[in-house]
Scaffold this active site. Structure first.
Site: not given
Length: 348
Positions: A84, A86, A128, A196-197, A246, A285
């Site tokens: 990932d 961020d 979220e 990554s989103a 993802k 994360d």
């Protein structure tokens, strides 16, 4: 004369004294002797051990050791890293402030649209991270959030020049050890897939401005923009990638790092060969990041989680989900240590 020489302020004498004292101190403290880990790159064993002691949590050590042994037996040719971006490759905290994400750092020329996107964040982000909302319901909410946010970027007339300026002014930085990890993997031709989103074009600009280089083994799987001849955003390519969807089913969206002229970083390992690498180191994360490897029929996977905040509430679930958990915005040295162990095998 000799007394004056001993007390001279000559830089040469001062440096010489320091070197002799340092060598003597290292002899008495062998834990601080540096170990070779990759070309032109050193790290101290003590720094890694301190990072482990302060921030490392492993629930099932026996299971981890079995996975490490299995991966070591096949070597680096079967290994890939899925990460990932961020708050995984980048730091969660910077100088006491929350570091920005690749989505959050973006500033459009029209501030009205920045305000609109911020309101979306304030509404959807608590949903979220809410532990009581089901994954199914969260997935729908994340789809809504990303689609609305992307629509605002197009409607607001985002330009690529605004992306460059946004990154230049952003509060974003990589974790200590990320560059060394990438260099080590590049030397051994181990692919790194950044899932990554966020926005691929921004991630590329962050890599360019903060690291001042690219890596031939790195691919980005993220939301990628299409710009017109004036550099204005007109659409997004492919399926929307958000925090909960993802996975390697999106591998057809993978692209090597490139600049706006379309020049890539020279990556030669195609997507088909990536799928033959059945040993995975996964870095994330968010528990949802575990799905990044869902599209790959892997044989062994070591999942490394970075729990940056809300540790008391989330540690139990992270321990069960990840093989290794690093706390409190830990550096990347422990992951480099893990990868170097896995690549130092008879399979290479």
């Amino acid at each position: 004369m000799s007394y004056r020489l001993l007390h001279t302020t000559s830089p040469f004498v001062i440096k010489t004294r320091f070197r002799f004292r340092l060598v003597g101190w290292l002899v008495k403290n062998p834990a601080f002797i540096r170990v070779w880990c990759c070309k032109n790159c050193y790290r101290t064993a003590a720094r890694i051990e301190m990072a482990k002691a302060d921030s490392l949590v492993i629930l099932d050590k026996d299971s981890l050791e079995k996975k490490k042994t299995a991966i070591c037996n096949t070597g680096s040719k079967k290994l890939q890293v899925i990460a990932d971006f961020d708050a995984t490759l980048t730091r969660y905290w910077i100088n006491g402030q929350r570091g920005q994400t690749s989505h959050g750092l973006l500033q459009q020329e029209n501030p009205e649209y920045d305000d609109k996107r911020q309101k979306l964040y304030e509404y959807y982000h608590p949903l979220e991270i809410c532990p009581t909302i089901s994954i199914e319901e969260k997935t729908k909410l994340m789809e809504e959030w990303w689609e609305k946010s992307h629509a605002l970027l197009i409607e607001g007339g985002l330009t690529y020049s605004a992306i460059k300026m946004s990154v230049s002014n952003a509060l974003i930085a990589f974790r200590e050890g990320v560059v060394e990890l990438f260099e080590y993997l590049e030397e051994r031709d181990v692919p790194v897939l950044i899932f990554s989103a966020g926005l691929a074009d921004i991630i590329e600009e962050v890599l360019k401005q903060k690291l001042h280089r690219s890596f031939k083994n790195v691919k980005i799987i993220s939301n990628r923009m299409t710009f017109d001849t004036d550099g204005r955003l007109v659409s997004f390519k492919g399926k929307t990638i958000h925090v909960l969807n993802k996975n390697e089913h999106a591998l057809d969206m993978a692209a090597p790092i490139h600049d706006q002229s379309g020049v890539s970083n020279g990556l030669t390992d195609d997507n088909a060969s990536v799928k033959t690498r059945t040993n995975v180191i996964l870095l994330g994360d968010h528990i949802g990041d575990l799905g990044m490897s869902d599209g790959l029929k892997y044989e062994n996977r070591i999942a490394v989680g970075f729990l940056n905040d809300n540790i008391d509430k989330s540690l139990a679930s992270y321990q069960k989900a990840f093989d290794v958990v690093y706390l409190n915005d830990a550096p990347m040295w422990g992951v480099l240590d893990l990868v170097s162990d896995l690549c130092s095998s008879r399979g290479d």
